[in-house]
Design a protein around this motif. Structure first.
Motif: not given
Lengths: 112, 1002
Positions: A12-21, B737-743
């Motif tokens: 979710l974070t990765g997809s969100g970050v990609w979209l935010v950019l 994303g990887g960082g947050v997942a690891a955290l």
């Protein structure tokens, strides 16, 4: 289940970050929503994952077996606030599109 | 006798209070604001008179109020003889200036603005002189710079006024910052910021290793403020201020702050050669240069400005000498200069006002037209020149006598008397020029106005000041001696030397110097007369040496070129790049602890992860949860997240070209989140998430209407640079994303120690009266937090509403969407035309169901709300549910249909919600409990049975109302845009038709 939840938060974070950019306002809106899911899940998981232990003091098993209510309380208001922020962002972007004629985040098409 | 502490405090606050009142008065109230300002000044003067007996007896009046006691800082007022003398000057001349300004300022100028600034300045200046604390002094010091900026730029439509104000602010405020640093060092050396402690510290400061640093910093502050060479250039430029401002700030008060400070610190800082070698040369240079340049000014006020610079140089020189007698002369000259220079500025203002010009070359022979003004100006100018029987003569005599004395044995010291005499000659020359060329000689022709003496009340202030020059000059012992000795004693205390104020000291060398200066000055003037009447602007030698030009170049360099370079280097107007920078910084901040660990290296980290994977996941026991912190895998939830993760990636992938798809996929992720909440014992969160999901999707659907069509590829997307950019962003996203997942994984698999949550669970029922701990936390334990959050929610909703009121959609979004047009076309063939065709036949079946559901959902909302304290539910959830009931009606029936039948006043709901929540919180106060304390008991309600009635219920009701109001307001506001745009279009088409008809007629 912990690895699954962790991966879910990460994706979710990765997809969100990609979209935010990305350059289009709609992408940023969706991206921020995805990030807010991730953040809410993350804060929630600070209380660890407990099955069948909702935070009601009348439930059997006694107080010690209950989930941590504090992250839940924090996330509950966060969910509502993130809705409000989504609404504000949406209105700002459509107003900006009305003024500039472009849905690029810079308000003009010749972005980087 | 009134309380000194109270009176002093009131005295300091009075001008600021009057300024605030004045600022609010109507623009036309010229007389009332003048009265108010004048009475304020007189009231301060009155307090000064009241304090006079004690001050004359050598007492120091104090008032202290705790300000930041933990830092040892008090708000402290200290009125000794010196501060008192300045208080009298500030308030006395202040009152005269107010009277003068009443007649000087034109009715077109805003009198409230002028007087508010003037009063604010008066308060700030008063604060500088009576502050008993160094930090506080610096605060008021900077405040004087600010008010001077506002006053100089009073006529802000003039370029010159703005430039002059900006320059004065830049120079003096920068000096103020230096002063601040210097004061901090002094406070550090002495160990206290209290002026009393500092002044009684003897040689502590001078002997300290940091003394030179403190001295240089304080010197910067004082020299910039008092317009000393090489910082003098701001003062002539500040002459663009209205003349009353010049009379007040640039003769009597603001520029005196610098020399005031030097005299204030004199007892504890002057006993060193550093002091002498900084201030004496600077003072001497300023004295000479100022006087020399003053002779060549063609602008009346410019002449006075340079003369002020020169006289301030004289005072600085005297203070720099370091002998007590010189300090006496300096203080005496501060007082004298204030009187004659203020009077001269007023006279210059009268001439400008009556004749319409300040150019000395244009003026001439005005004596016959305005004899009173001429007489007053002559008295004051003679005092400025140091003519006997006027006050300027007395202090100049003392000055000449002091320069003859030897202070630091050096060539410079021996040359001083000659320099002083030379400066005296210049001073006589420009004073003479002022009188001769303005009032005598051939009568001026082509003046913009016909000059005559002004109204009596405009003359009175200048007359009073000129009279004082005369009285002090003739009868010094009767008039000024008590005042002066009080001021001197305030500075020097026990060091006060014997001095004599007699007019006639016998045939002394100082008298000889005076005679030479008077004679030489007259000759100088006669020699220069022809040169000055010519067209040449400025002096023959120093014209090229312009501090102003250097300053302007430096400012242009700093604020324009360098700023541009920095902006190009570091800044960007692209939001995308800014967001990227933010994200990268966040990722780096997250990685920082890892990278900063000394033991960390990628190889060992990988090895660790490998070993850990081998021991936990790859061992056969992990499926059965033999590793204690990794809970059992549940295939159902894994499936949910397989979908959820796919949805998130899909949304990210499709959001550019397929918005609706992306929105639906985003909702999928939200549902997975919601299921996770309920899975892991958070039913409240799950409900909230689910409901928010619904309103968010509706909201964004409404917004989609206003976004541009995107049914063809954007050409740039296919370029290599765009591909590279996407690749880079993908990389960043994967790292993040990887960082947050690891955290998250790290936290999830670590032991949970006792948290505050346990305490809250234990206390929830006994103290909060609810079984639902999350709800009790929201409305009770952390109720203040919730109050803040609902206020944010309300504010956001109102912001959304306000933004949309002026919403102008892009042109290509005006037309109805294809689907709607298609529906309307289809309907108009089959059915009779209706007022709102789209809603007559659209979603007929669903519409009926939704209408029937309305009461059901409302009841559901009430139910969820009521049980919230014990079971999942509460204000947030209830409010959202209630909002959804309304939104569904809008979806089914359209805005017009709903609003014909229902009155929804979301803004009132928001207001009521905040008021109710706050009032519930306040309800605890009368019972002596802190804000938001809860009381509860059980009551029997019909239908509901035994219900806990905690006062928190009312708070929660406030939350309910606000959440409902805010949600509905935001959605309705967006929904209404579709109706508005048709109205706008109709108006536009009517206008266009009318225009076409007009053209046709023509």
């Amino acid at each position: 289940m912990e690895p699954v939840i962790a991966i879910a938060i990460g994706v979710l974070t990765g997809s969100g970050v990609w979209l935010v950019l990305r350059p289009r306002t709609f992408q940023v809106i969706v991206g921020l929503s995805l990030i807010s899911y991730a953040v809410n899940l993350f804060i929630f998981s600070m209380g660890r994952l407990k099955v069948g232990a909702p935070t009601f003091t009348e439930s059997p098993g006694g107080a010690s077996a209950l989930a941590d209510p504090v992250p839940q309380a924090l996330v509950l208001t966060a969910i509502v606030i993130s809705f409000a922020m989504t609404a504000l962002l949406l209105v700002v972007t459509i107003a900006s599109r009305g003024l500039t004629g472009s849905d690029h985040v810079d308000g003009r098409e010749d972005g980087l | 006798m009134p309380d000194a502490k109270l009176l002093l405090t009131l005295m300091l606050f009075l001008p600021f209070a009057s300024a605030a009142i004045t600022a609010l008065m109507p623009a036309g109230a010229r007389n009332s604001v003048a009265w108010l300002a004048g009475l304020t000044a007189l009231a301060i003067f009155g307090v000064g008179l009241w304090a006079a007996p004690e001050i004359y007896a050598g007492a120091v009046l104090r008032a202290q109020h705790a300000w930041l006691p933990e830092y040892g800082l008090n708000f402290s007022i200290r009125l000794d003889g010196f501060a008192w003398a300045f208080t009298m000057i500030i308030s006395g001349i202040g009152a005269l200036v107010v009277l003068y300004a009443r007649y000087y300022m034109s009715p077109d100028d805003s009198a409230p603005r002028f007087h508010a600034f003037l009063l604010g300045f008066m308060g700030a200046m008063l604060g500088v002189v009576i502050s008993g604390n160094l930090i506080q002094l610096v605060f008021f010091w900077e405040l004087t710079s600010l008010f001077s900026f506002l006053l100089i730029a009073y006529w802000h439509h003039k370029d010159a006024a703005r430039d002059g104000a900006r320059m004065a602010l830049t120079v003096t405020a920068a000096g103020g910052l230096c002063l601040f640093a210097g004061m901090l060092i002094i406070g550090h050396i002495v160990g206290s910021y209290e002026l009393d402690v500092v002044l009684s510290s003897g040689r502590t400061i001078v002997d300290h290793a940091m003394y030179p640093a403190a001295l240089v910093l304080v010197a910067f502050g004082a020299l910039t403020k008092s317009a000393q060479f090489p910082f003098h250039f701001w003062l002539p430029r500040a002459m663009t201020a209205p003349t009353p401002v010049s009379a007040y700030l640039h003769s009597a008060t603001m520029v005196k702050a610098g020399v005031f400070l030097l005299a204030r610190m004199w007892p504890v800082m002057a006993a060193s050669d550093y002091w002498f070698w900084i201030f004496t040369p600077v003072g001497a240079a300023t004295l000479l240069i100022g006087a020399f340049l003053a002779m060549f000014q063609q602008d009346l006020k410019g002449l006075l400005a340079y003369s002020t610079i020169s006289h301030l140089g004289l005072i600085v020189l005297l203070l720099g000498l370091g002998s007590p007698l010189a300090a006496v002369a300096a203080i005496f000259h501060m007082i004298n200069h204030a009187t004659f220079k203020a009077s001269l500025f007023m006279a210059a203002g009268i001439i400008d006002h009556e004749a319409g010009t300040r150019d000395i070359r244009q003026l001439g022979g005005l004596y016959r037209a305005m004899p009173i003004t001429a007489t007053l100006a002559m008295v004051a100018a003679a005092a400025m020149a140091g003519v006997p029987l006027l006050n300027g003569f007395l202090s100049k005599e003392m000055f000449f006598a002091e320069t003859i004395e030897t202070h630091v044995d050096s060539a410079f010291d021996h040359v001083l008397p000659y320099l002083a005499t030379l400066a005296g000659m210049f001073s006589v020359a420009y004073s003479l020029r002022l009188i001769d060329q303005v009032f005598f000689g051939p009568k001026a022709k082509d003046l913009p106005r016909k000059p005559h003496d002004p109204a009596i009340w405009m003359l009175a202030p200048a007359a009073l000041l000129a009279l004082m020059c005369l009285l002090v000059g003739v009868f010094p012992a009767w008039t000024i001696s008590g005042f002066l000795s009080a001021a001197v004693f305030g500075v020097l205390g026990a060091l006060t030397p014997e001095y004599s104020l007699a007019v006639w000291h016998g045939l002394t060398p100082a008298l000889l110097m005076s005679v030479v200066a008077l004679g030489g000055g007259t000759l100088t003037y006669l020699g220069l007369k022809d040169y000055l009447s010519g067209e040449v602007e400025g002096p023959p030698l120093l014209r090229r040496l312009s501090g102003r030009r250097l300053f302007e170049r430096a400012i242009a360099m700093l604020s324009w070129r360098w700023a541009r370079v920095l902006e190009e280097l570091l800044g960007t107007t692209h939001l995308q790049s800014q967001l990227r920078a933010l994200v990268i910084v966040m990722v780096l901040a997250g990685c920082w602890p890892l990278l900063a660990t000394a033991a960390f290296s990628p190889a060992t980290a990988l090895a660790n992860v490998g070993a850990w994977l081998g021991s936990t996941w790859l061992s056969p026991g992990w499926l059965t949860s033999s590793v204690p912190m990794v809970g059992m895998f549940d295939p159902a939830l894994v499936l949910v997240w397989a979908v959820g993760v796919a949805c998130a990636v899909g949304a990210a992938w499709q959001a550019k070209y397929h918005r609706l798809v992306a929105l639906i996929l985003m909702g999928g992720s939200g549902l997975a989140t919601s299921i996770t909440f309920v899975w892991y014992s958070a039913p409240d969160l799950a409900l909230t998430q689910l409901l928010v999901e619904i309103v968010t999707v509706v909201l964004i659907l409404l917004g989609l209407r206003w976004m541009p069509r995107r049914d063809e590829l954007i050409a740039d997307d296919q370029q290599t640079s765009a591909r590279l950019r996407r690749l880079r962003d993908l990389f960043i996203a994967i790292i993040a994303g990887g960082g947050v997942a690891a955290l998250a994984f790290g936290v999830l698999t670590s032991e949970l120690t006792a948290t505050i949550g346990d305490e809250m669970i234990r206390r929830a029922y006994p103290e909060g009266g609810g079984h639902n701990v999350v709800n009790v936390i929201l409305v009770d334990f952390r109720g203040f937090d919730t109050l803040g959050e609902i206020i944010v929610l309300g504010a956001v909703a109102i912001t959304v509403f306000a933004l949309l009121r002026r919403f102008r959609p892009a042109r290509d979004s005006f037309a109805a969407p294809d689907q709607k047009r298609f529906q309307i076309e289809y309907d108009s063939i089959r059915y009779a035309p209706a007022k709102d065709p789209i809603n007559a036949h659209y979603m007929l079946v669903q519409g009926v169901i939704i209408r029937l559901l309305f009461p059901v959902i409302c009841a559901m909302a009430a139910f969820l709300f009521m049980r919230g304290h014990d079971l999942p539910g509460g204000g947030f959830i209830g409010g959202l549910t209630f909002a959804i009931a309304f939104i569904l009606q809008y979806i089914a029936g359209g805005a017009r249909w709903v609003e014909d039948r229902l009155v929804v006043l979301p803004v009132r709901w928001i207001g009521a919600g905040i008021l109710l929540a706050a009032a519930t919180g306040l309800g605890a106060v009368p019972f002596g409990r802190p804000f938001l304390t809860t009381a509860f008991r059980y009551v029997e309600l019909p239908l509901f049975g035994k219900t806990p009635m905690a006062s928190a219920l009312w708070f929660d009701l406030g939350v309910f109302a606000l959440v409902f109001g805010a949600t509905v307001l935001m959605l309705i506001a967006i929904a209404h845009q579709s109706i508005r745009v048709y109205r706008t279009m109709e108006k536009a088409s009517v206008r266009e038709k009318a225009a076409a008809r007009n053209r046709g007629d023509a």
